[in-house]
Write a protein that holds these residues in place. Structure first.
Motif, mmCIF file in Angstrom:
data_model
loop_
_atom_site.group_PDB
_atom_site.id
_atom_site.type_symbol
_atom_site.label_atom_id
_atom_site.label_comp_id
_atom_site.label_asym_id
_atom_site.label_seq_id
_atom_site.Cartn_x
_atom_site.Cartn_y
_atom_site.Cartn_z
ATOM 1 N N THR A 1 8.979 -35.660 -32.849
ATOM 2 C CA THR A 1 9.989 -34.688 -33.265
ATOM 3 C C THR A 1 9.998 -34.455 -34.769
ATOM 4 O OG1 THR A 1 11.667 -36.428 -33.402
ATOM 5 C CG2 THR A 1 11.497 -35.226 -31.317
ATOM 6 N N ILE B 1 10.001 -29.118 -28.513
ATOM 7 C CA ILE B 1 10.985 -30.116 -28.950
ATOM 8 C C ILE B 1 12.389 -29.667 -28.590
ATOM 9 C CG2 ILE B 1 12.004 -31.212 -30.985
ATOM 10 C CD1 ILE B 1 9.158 -31.074 -32.211
ATOM 11 N N VAL C 1 14.692 -29.858 -36.855
ATOM 12 C CA VAL C 1 14.674 -29.932 -35.395
ATOM 13 C C VAL C 1 15.490 -28.801 -34.803
ATOM 14 C CG1 VAL C 1 15.391 -31.332 -33.425
ATOM 15 C CG2 VAL C 1 14.322 -32.415 -35.369
#
Length: 550
Positions: free
Chosen positions: A132, A51, A10
């Motif tokens: 995500t 994201i 992420v």
């Protein structure tokens, strides 16, 4: 159709983002043009950017019909995020579901929109989020929930039984040619100083070994170079992640999941601070007796990385358990925190103060306790001297203290001094006010093992006890002893409070803090604040958000 790598991180490295910005600009400078919309392969990069943009709003409160960083509902959140990339989504979840090609659950990819049915007999689309991460047919998604913007697992029962489907809109991101390098950079790193949680970046200088969750890098924060930008400070209470003494009492999976529900909130702050309630060491001779009220905590040295992975920048050692295994235990604790680049303070002759420079801001830390080996919050001259010496070398000064009587019946902050088991535990109102008067910007406390009130004093925030935050074994976490708030304050560069929120989490035996969907913790702390202060100069809402009271 190709599937996404479920292990995609992420958090993107700053060096990688800079390289992408350079290449992005270079391609346009060379006269290349993209077709309208990106192909599937190209949209993988777009998904990363989407994201990253969405993550900036973690902690933003829920607001019905909300479409801005002041407050979002679910569709308002996804619409706002994708608008930054030129995609116009509908204003409600149902129509958004029809705006892109449908994606089966075994073909989900980061950036896809995922949808759930409404409550009760309502069978229409009632909720939407952005994927995500993906692992097989399970995934995590970021969304505007009733408790604010957060990341949730599809395995949660509420969402698992209501899942409807997904669609993909990343392919609709236009490829508008930037007119110059600055515009190209801004399209990738949109920045709005009103956003409550800043972007998270990583830099080559912050590399730390043995950190599997964050890609073997220490977290770093987006520089707050503007004097007009706000600083976000996240504060928690006592942490004792598991003990090997007198016999092992350790959490499952080596403690890797203790901070799962809170990690993004802590990593997202400019600075995250707490209290290390015990030694991080191997071996050593226990200094505690064998009485009814005598406890000793010895965390394995392998657990030091858990604090780093959770996002902590500073830990107080000024408490009644740092010396459980003597100076050798303290020395090992300091060594392990040093290896994680975590600052610490509070033990006489060993660690007096600490500083950390980040994003052009220098933060100063000091810690006070009630034990003979700590810098005492009852020694006013010493408190003043330490704060004065630190004030000259930092921009923002944060004071931690361990004090107050312990137990479920000690939730209220008394006037004057308090004691426990014959030990003087300080006059905490006087101490906290003294710290602010002498130059501190924020004061946060711990020690009673329960939450206490918060106060705004001369424009600066004081938290009198943040209770037990992550104490899965060896410390009572039943009832209100399990209340585990994350107190987030947004301050200006003079340390004055602008806004904040009491994020509600609750512990149970053997696990770390878990989201309190009913905001019991925030409501509890608001009640204590209202009862213990005639005027705490704070306006606190049901969800824990607060602002200075006019």
């Amino acid at each position: 159709m190709m599937k996404c790598d479920s292990g995609a991180r992420v958090l993107r490295s700053f060096a990688g983002k800079m390289m992408f910005a350079f290449l992005f600009t270079f391609v346009f400078a060379a006269g290349n043009t993209f077709s309208q919309g990106l192909s599937y392969n190209q949209s993988g990069t777009v998904a990363d950017m989407v994201i990253e943009e969405a993550m900036r709003y973690i902690g933003t409160p829920y607001r019905w019909g909300g479409k801005t960083p002041n407050g979002f509902d679910c569709a308002g959140f996804t619409r706002y995020v994708y608008s930054k990339f030129g995609v116009s989504l509908a204003s409600s979840a149902g129509p958004q579901y029809r705006q892109g090609p449908k994606v089966s659950i075994d073909e989900l990819c980061r950036g896809d929109l995922v949808f759930w049915g409404g409550r009760g007999k309502h069978r229409g689309i009632g909720h939407v989020g952005i994927v995500t991460s993906v692992s097989g047919t399970e995934f995590e998604f970021i969304h505007a929930s009733s408790t604010g913007v957060r990341i949730t697992s599809s395995k949660e029962p509420y969402y698992k039984c209501r899942y409807v489907g997904a669609c993909r809109v990343t392919g609709q991101v236009p490829s508008n040619k930037p007119s110059n390098e600055k515009q190209a950079f801004e399209q990738i790193y949109y920045y709005d100083p009103a956003i409550p949680i800043p972007i998270i970046v990583e830099t080559p200088e912050t590399r730390v070994a043995n950190n599997p969750i964050v890609g073997k890098t220490e977290k770093a924060k987006e520089p707050t170079s503007s004097a007009d930008s706000l600083i976000t400070i996240a504060m928690v209470g006592d942490m004792m992640l598991g003990s090997t003494y007198p016999k092992p009492m350790l959490p499952k999976n080596g403690g890797r999941n203790l901070f799962d529900d809170v990690r993004q909130l802590l990593v997202g702050a400019d600075i995250a601070v707490g209290n290390c309630e015990g030694a991080i060491c191997e071996g050593g001779k226990c200094t505690k007796g064998k009485g009814k009220h005598s406890y000793a905590f010895r965390m394995p040295t392998s657990y030091a990385v858990l604090f780093k992975e959770a996002g902590f920048d500073f830990l107080s050692l000024a408490n009644n358990h740092s010396n459980d295994f003597g100076k050798e235990g303290i020395r090992q604790t300091m060594m392990m925190l040093d290896s994680m680049h975590i600052r610490y303070a509070g033990v006489k002759g060993m660690c007096r103060t600490a500083t950390l420079k980040r994003g052009g801001v220098t933060y100063g830390f000091c810690a006070f306790g009630h034990n003979t080996y700590t810098y005492s919050h009852q020694d006013e001259d010493q408190v003043k001297e330490i704060i004065h010496s630190l004030r000259d070398s930092c921009d923002i000064l944060i004071v931690s203290f361990h004090g107050g009587a312990e137990g479920k019946d000690k939730i209220h902050l008394p006037q004057g001094s308090e004691s426990f088991l014959g030990e003087h535990r300080g006059n905490l109102r006087h101490f906290a006010h003294l710290c602010i008067d002498e130059g501190a910007d924020i004061v946060y406390g711990h020690g009673p093992h329960v939450c206490r009130a918060i106060e705004l004093y001369n424009g600066h925030l004081i938290a009198y006890s943040l209770g037990n935050f992550c104490t899965p074994g060896g410390i009572n976490v039943t009832g209100i002893s399990g209340y585990a708030p994350v107190l987030v304050a947004r301050i200006d560069h003079k340390g004055h409070l602008i806004s904040g929120r009491i994020h509600s989490f609750i512990q149970s035996f053997g696990v770390g803090p878990k989201i309190d969907f009913e905001d019991k913790v925030a409501k509890f702390m608001r009640s204590l604040t209202q009862s213990d202060f005639k005027d705490a100069h704070l306006k606190i809402e049901d969800d824990g958000s607060f602002i200075p009271k006019d």
